[in-house]
Design a protein around this motif. Structure first.
Motif, PDB file in Angstrom:
ATOM      1  N   ILE A 232       0.853  -1.182   0.000  1.00 49.55           N
ATOM      2  CA  ILE A 232       0.000   0.000   0.000  1.00 49.55           C
ATOM      3  C   ILE A 232       0.889   1.231   0.000  1.00 49.55           C
ATOM      4  CG2 ILE A 232      -1.616   1.317   1.416  1.00 49.55           C
ATOM      5  CD1 ILE A 232      -2.920  -1.341   2.140  1.00 49.55           C
ATOM      6  N   HIS A 233       0.535   2.174  -0.842  1.00 46.79           N
ATOM      7  CA  HIS A 233       1.267   3.439  -0.930  1.00 46.79           C
ATOM      8  C   HIS A 233       0.261   4.573  -0.743  1.00 46.79           C
ATOM      9  CE1 HIS A 233       4.228   6.334  -2.196  1.00 46.79           C
ATOM     10  NE2 HIS A 233       3.421   6.762  -3.158  1.00 46.79           N
ATOM     11  N   LEU A 234       0.518   5.463   0.212  1.00 47.04           N
ATOM     12  CA  LEU A 234      -0.365   6.577   0.511  1.00 47.04           C
ATOM     13  C   LEU A 234       0.314   7.863   0.061  1.00 47.04           C
ATOM     14  CD1 LEU A 234      -2.542   6.879   3.506  1.00 47.04           C
ATOM     15  CD2 LEU A 234      -0.952   8.750   3.152  1.00 47.04           C
ATOM     16  N   TYR A 235      -0.370   8.662  -0.753  1.00 43.07           N
ATOM     17  CA  TYR A 235       0.237   9.880  -1.290  1.00 43.07           C
ATOM     18  C   TYR A 235      -0.839  10.902  -1.632  1.00 43.07           C
ATOM     19  CZ  TYR A 235      -1.355   8.138  -5.791  1.00 43.07           C
ATOM     20  OH  TYR A 235      -2.140   7.697  -6.817  1.00 43.07           O
ATOM     21  N   PRO A 236      -0.552  12.193  -1.674  1.00 46.02           N
ATOM     22  CA  PRO A 236       0.617  12.817  -1.050  1.00 46.02           C
ATOM     23  C   PRO A 236       0.454  12.809   0.461  1.00 46.02           C
ATOM     24  CG  PRO A 236      -0.848  14.524  -1.845  1.00 46.02           C
ATOM     25  CD  PRO A 236      -1.446  13.204  -2.260  1.00 46.02           C
ATOM     26  N   ASN A 237       1.539  12.937   1.135  1.00 46.42           N
ATOM     27  CA  ASN A 237       1.529  12.947   2.591  1.00 46.42           C
ATOM     28  C   ASN A 237       2.734  13.737   3.064  1.00 46.42           C
ATOM     29  OD1 ASN A 237       0.657  12.330   5.156  1.00 46.42           O
ATOM     30  ND2 ASN A 237       1.622  10.330   5.189  1.00 46.42           N
ATOM     31  N   PRO A 238       2.553  14.882   3.699  1.00 43.38           N
ATOM     32  CA  PRO A 238       1.304  15.480   4.173  1.00 43.38           C
ATOM     33  C   PRO A 238       0.428  15.969   3.019  1.00 43.38           C
ATOM     34  CG  PRO A 238       3.191  16.849   4.780  1.00 43.38           C
ATOM     35  CD  PRO A 238       3.722  15.639   4.082  1.00 43.38           C
ATOM     36  N   ASN A 239      -0.854  16.292   3.373  1.00 47.15           N
ATOM     37  CA  ASN A 239      -1.830  16.722   2.379  1.00 47.15           C
ATOM     38  C   ASN A 239      -2.856  17.646   3.020  1.00 47.15           C
ATOM     39  OD1 ASN A 239      -4.089  15.053   3.442  1.00 47.15           O
ATOM     40  ND2 ASN A 239      -2.642  13.406   2.962  1.00 47.15           N
ATOM     41  N   SER A 240      -3.806  18.105   2.222  1.00 49.56           N
ATOM     42  CA  SER A 240      -4.855  19.003   2.713  1.00 49.56           C
ATOM     43  C   SER A 240      -6.110  18.232   3.105  1.00 49.56           C
ATOM     44  CB  SER A 240      -5.209  20.029   1.635  1.00 49.56           C
ATOM     45  OG  SER A 240      -5.755  19.357   0.510  1.00 49.56           O
ATOM     46  N   GLY A 241      -6.008  16.926   3.182  1.00 46.17           N
ATOM     47  CA  GLY A 241      -7.151  16.071   3.496  1.00 46.17           C
ATOM     48  C   GLY A 241      -7.567  15.229   2.309  1.00 46.17           C
TER      49      GLY A 241
ATOM     50  N   ASN B 290      -4.588   9.776  -1.881  1.00 44.92           N
ATOM     51  CA  ASN B 290      -4.907   8.488  -2.493  1.00 44.92           C
ATOM     52  C   ASN B 290      -4.191   7.360  -1.760  1.00 44.92           C
ATOM     53  OD1 ASN B 290      -6.437   9.415  -4.843  1.00 44.92           O
ATOM     54  ND2 ASN B 290      -4.502  10.358  -5.421  1.00 44.92           N
ATOM     55  N   LEU B 291      -4.818   6.226  -1.795  1.00 44.94           N
ATOM     56  CA  LEU B 291      -4.205   5.005  -1.292  1.00 44.94           C
ATOM     57  C   LEU B 291      -4.097   4.087  -2.512  1.00 44.94           C
ATOM     58  CD1 LEU B 291      -5.073   3.242   1.962  1.00 44.94           C
ATOM     59  CD2 LEU B 291      -4.828   1.935  -0.114  1.00 44.94           C
ATOM     60  N   ARG B 292      -2.886   3.708  -2.854  1.00 41.51           N
ATOM     61  CA  ARG B 292      -2.677   2.822  -4.005  1.00 41.51           C
ATOM     62  C   ARG B 292      -2.395   1.417  -3.501  1.00 41.51           C
ATOM     63  NH1 ARG B 292       1.568   2.962  -8.942  1.00 41.51           N
ATOM     64  NH2 ARG B 292       0.401   1.525 -10.240  1.00 41.51           N
TER      65      ARG B 292
ATOM     66  N   TYR C 259      -4.559  -5.374  -8.407  1.00 40.06           N
ATOM     67  CA  TYR C 259      -3.246  -4.750  -8.290  1.00 40.06           C
ATOM     68  C   TYR C 259      -3.262  -3.377  -8.953  1.00 40.06           C
ATOM     69  CZ  TYR C 259       1.764  -4.097  -8.278  1.00 40.06           C
ATOM     70  OH  TYR C 259       3.026  -3.593  -8.049  1.00 40.06           O
ATOM     71  N   GLY C 260      -2.791  -2.363  -8.238  1.00 43.03           N
ATOM     72  CA  GLY C 260      -2.719  -1.012  -8.772  1.00 43.03           C
ATOM     73  C   GLY C 260      -3.954  -0.165  -8.544  1.00 43.03           C
ATOM     74  N   SER C 261      -4.972  -0.712  -7.877  1.00 42.62           N
ATOM     75  CA  SER C 261      -6.174   0.081  -7.599  1.00 42.62           C
ATOM     76  C   SER C 261      -5.801   1.354  -6.847  1.00 42.62           C
ATOM     77  CB  SER C 261      -7.165  -0.715  -6.740  1.00 42.62           C
ATOM     78  OG  SER C 261      -7.681  -1.819  -7.428  1.00 42.62           O
ATOM     79  N   ILE C 262      -6.405   2.473  -7.244  1.00 43.23           N
ATOM     80  CA  ILE C 262      -6.185   3.746  -6.563  1.00 43.23           C
ATOM     81  C   ILE C 262      -7.489   4.147  -5.892  1.00 43.23           C
ATOM     82  CG2 ILE C 262      -5.640   6.189  -6.849  1.00 43.23           C
ATOM     83  CD1 ILE C 262      -3.845   5.345  -9.205  1.00 43.23           C
TER      84      ILE C 262
END
Length: 81
Positions: A1-10, A13-15, A46-49
């Motif tokens: 799992i990849h979470l981006y962008p982080n930090p963010n404005s709320g 995405n979780l990939r 695989y690759g779902s965003i």
């Protein structure tokens, strides 16, 4: 799992970078340990965003707990307005 962008404005995405599990749940937990949001995702490939919009939450650090009946992981997400 990849979470981006982080930090963010709320808004972030979780990939999902696996094809082992086809579904999981996500809990958003505040600094006091309270569950403030729950999500359920199914039919993943695989690759779902997966887009999240937590912009209604105050600026703070939150934990995203991603889990299913077989596995569990936690990710820190920083919301800054």
């Amino acid at each position: 799992i990849h979470l981006y962008p982080n930090p963010n404005s709320g808004k972030f995405n979780l990939r999902y970078l696996s094809d082992v599990f086809k579904s999981f749940n996500v809990r958003v937990i505040d600094a006091d340990g309270h569950v403030i949001r729950n999500y359920q995702f199914t039919n993943l490939v695989y690759g779902s965003i997966l887009p999240f919009d937590l912009s209604s939450l105050p600026s703070a650090t939150y934990m995203l707990e991603v889990y299913n009946e077989f596995d569990r992981a936690a990710f820190r997400v920083v919301i800054m307005h």
